[in-house]
Motif scaffolding. Structure first.
Motif, PDB file in Angstrom:
ATOM      1  N   ASP A  83     -29.206 -70.525   1.704  1.00 38.61           N
ATOM      2  CA  ASP A  83     -30.515 -70.837   1.735  1.00 38.61           C
ATOM      3  C   ASP A  83     -30.706 -72.474   2.285  1.00 38.61           C
ATOM      4  O   ASP A  83     -31.692 -72.766   2.598  1.00 38.61           O
ATOM      5  CB  ASP A  83     -31.019 -70.460   0.430  1.00 38.61           C
ATOM      6  N   HIS A 138     -37.892 -68.736  -5.313  1.00 42.09           N
ATOM      7  CA  HIS A 138     -38.267 -69.951  -4.904  1.00 42.09           C
ATOM      8  C   HIS A 138     -39.126 -69.602  -3.538  1.00 42.09           C
ATOM      9  O   HIS A 138     -39.139 -70.639  -2.534  1.00 42.09           O
ATOM     10  CB  HIS A 138     -36.970 -70.732  -4.496  1.00 42.09           C
ATOM     11  N   HIS A 139     -39.881 -68.599  -3.582  1.00 38.93           N
ATOM     12  CA  HIS A 139     -40.639 -68.193  -2.483  1.00 38.93           C
ATOM     13  C   HIS A 139     -42.084 -68.388  -3.058  1.00 38.93           C
ATOM     14  O   HIS A 139     -42.472 -67.986  -4.145  1.00 38.93           O
ATOM     15  CB  HIS A 139     -40.421 -66.746  -1.879  1.00 38.93           C
ATOM     16  N   THR A 153     -32.669 -69.553  -5.193  1.00 43.67           N
ATOM     17  CA  THR A 153     -32.592 -68.835  -6.425  1.00 43.67           C
ATOM     18  C   THR A 153     -31.291 -69.232  -6.920  1.00 43.67           C
ATOM     19  O   THR A 153     -31.016 -69.366  -8.227  1.00 43.67           O
ATOM     20  CB  THR A 153     -32.901 -67.487  -6.418  1.00 43.67           C
ATOM     21  N   ASP A 179     -28.094 -65.263  -1.631  1.00 41.91           N
ATOM     22  CA  ASP A 179     -28.733 -65.757  -3.034  1.00 41.91           C
ATOM     23  C   ASP A 179     -29.407 -64.765  -3.760  1.00 41.91           C
ATOM     24  O   ASP A 179     -29.248 -65.243  -4.902  1.00 41.91           O
ATOM     25  CB  ASP A 179     -29.872 -66.689  -2.023  1.00 41.91           C
ATOM     26  N   ASP A 235     -35.051 -63.659  -6.891  1.00 42.10           N
ATOM     27  CA  ASP A 235     -35.161 -64.171  -5.349  1.00 42.10           C
ATOM     28  C   ASP A 235     -36.141 -63.601  -4.315  1.00 42.10           C
ATOM     29  O   ASP A 235     -36.215 -63.585  -3.248  1.00 42.10           O
ATOM     30  CB  ASP A 235     -33.738 -63.998  -4.485  1.00 42.10           C
TER      31      ASP A 235
END
Ligand code: MN
Length: 342
Positions: free
Chosen positions: A177, A123-124, A147, A32, A99
């Motif tokens: 993911d 996306h965290h 991501t 990712d 990421d």
């Protein structure tokens, strides 16, 4: 955080007025991180700017298949290490972080103030360790599965044509993911996948990228087999601990995914089979540190909160933490108490 459209506009403007663009995926890059970094480099090239992807990990600490992607990549962008970056840096460079949003997860953390602008695409969940930058330069949304799906969206929105090879790399990040489309699957992700397949993403090639050899498989299987069932207020969690063998981060993550897929026979009544809705795998990654990978499904606990509590992070159903060996016992106790009090 800015809206997708505002972010895209700002990103384009900043890149166009930069000398060059440095793209940094997180340390120990996975599909990712690398796929999204490559996608971003294609986007930057479409703005007629030079892009460099900065990876400074020792070769031994990168997954072989990820290393294959890095070594075989050709195109408008170059992979560079930190030393090479320091030779070409200027104070009018833009940094794109992909990421991750954490300062301690990028190799360029000592030089962040040297960039004209820093953009974060991730996306965290954000926390106190999030890289300091203008709030409008942040596109971090843990509703996205990966991501790679965010970066694919940028490419689609800017009408950038990309090769089947790039589509393949972006697809590999989504496959990773979503754990092969078993989690974080939503219509939005699948619409991106449709587009990537239309662009020629090679499913078989990606399947091959995820193949494991029998030795690695056996090692992971043995780790999964150590899982013990723990009852907690939201259901059952499967916890596997290995103090004796060293694993890669990836092995630990795969084991955590696998435990979440298992059903477990109850120790006291073998006729009862329990589903787990959370999993934790704890094992050493080197002589100084344990790694915890945590997973949950929709009925399970928010594993990000638990991992944050012990110094890690991630997203609601997939998170991890690194634990120094001398604090491992304490951390385990903390993990059990947090689970019991959830
Ligand atoms: Mn990711």
């Amino acid at each position: 955080m800015s809206s997708l459209h505002a972010f895209e506009k700002r990103l384009k403007e900043s890149v166009e007025s930069a000398d060059k663009v440095i793209i940094v995926p997180h340390l120990y890059p996975d599909f990712d991180a690398i796929g999204s970094a490559i996608g971003l480099s294609v986007l930057v090239s479409s703005f007629n700017k030079d892009a460099y992807i900065l990876v400074d990990d020792a070769k031994e600490s990168i997954n072989d298949k990820v290393l294959d992607v890095i070594n075989s990549f050709y195109g408008n962008c170059k992979f560079i290490n930190l030393e090479e970056y320091l030779q070409i840096k200027s104070n009018n460079d833009v940094l794109l972080v992909s990421d991750t949003n954490k300062k301690d997860m990028v190799c360029v953390s000592d030089y962040l103030t040297d960039f004209k602008d820093i953009f974060i695409i991730d996306h965290h969940k954000m926390d106190l360790n999030t890289i300091n930058t203008d709030v409008d330069n942040i596109f971090v949304d843990d509703m996205y599965s990966s991501t790679c799906s965010i970066v694919s969206k940028f490419l689609i929105d800017f009408n950038v044509l990309f090769s089947s090879r790039v589509a393949t790399y972006l697809y590999s990040g989504i496959v990773l993911d979503t754990n092969h489309f078993t989690k974080s699957v939503d219509p939005y992700t699948m619409s991106i996948v449709t587009k990537l397949l239309e662009m020629g993403a090679d499913v078989e090639k990606v399947n091959n990228m995820f193949k494991r050899d029998n030795i690695q498989n056996l090692k992971i299987y043995k780790l999964v087999n150590k899982a013990k069932l723990i009852k907690y207020p939201l259901g059952f969690a499967g916890i596997a601990i290995d103090n004796d063998n060293c694993y890669t981060r990836e092995d630990i993550a795969i084991a955590a995914d696998s435990i979440l897929d298992c059903m477990f026979q109850n120790d006291s009544d073998l006729s009862v089979i329990n589903d787990v809705n959370a999993s934790f795998v704890i094992a050493p990654v080197d002589s100084n540190n344990y790694r915890i990978s945590a997973r949950s499904n929709s009925s399970g606990i928010d594993v990000c909160k638990i991992m944050e509590y012990i110094g890690g992070g991630g997203s609601k159903h997939s998170a991890a933490a690194l634990v120094p060996i001398d604090t491992a016992d304490k951390v385990l106790k903390k993990l059990y108490t947090t689970l019991q009090n959830s």
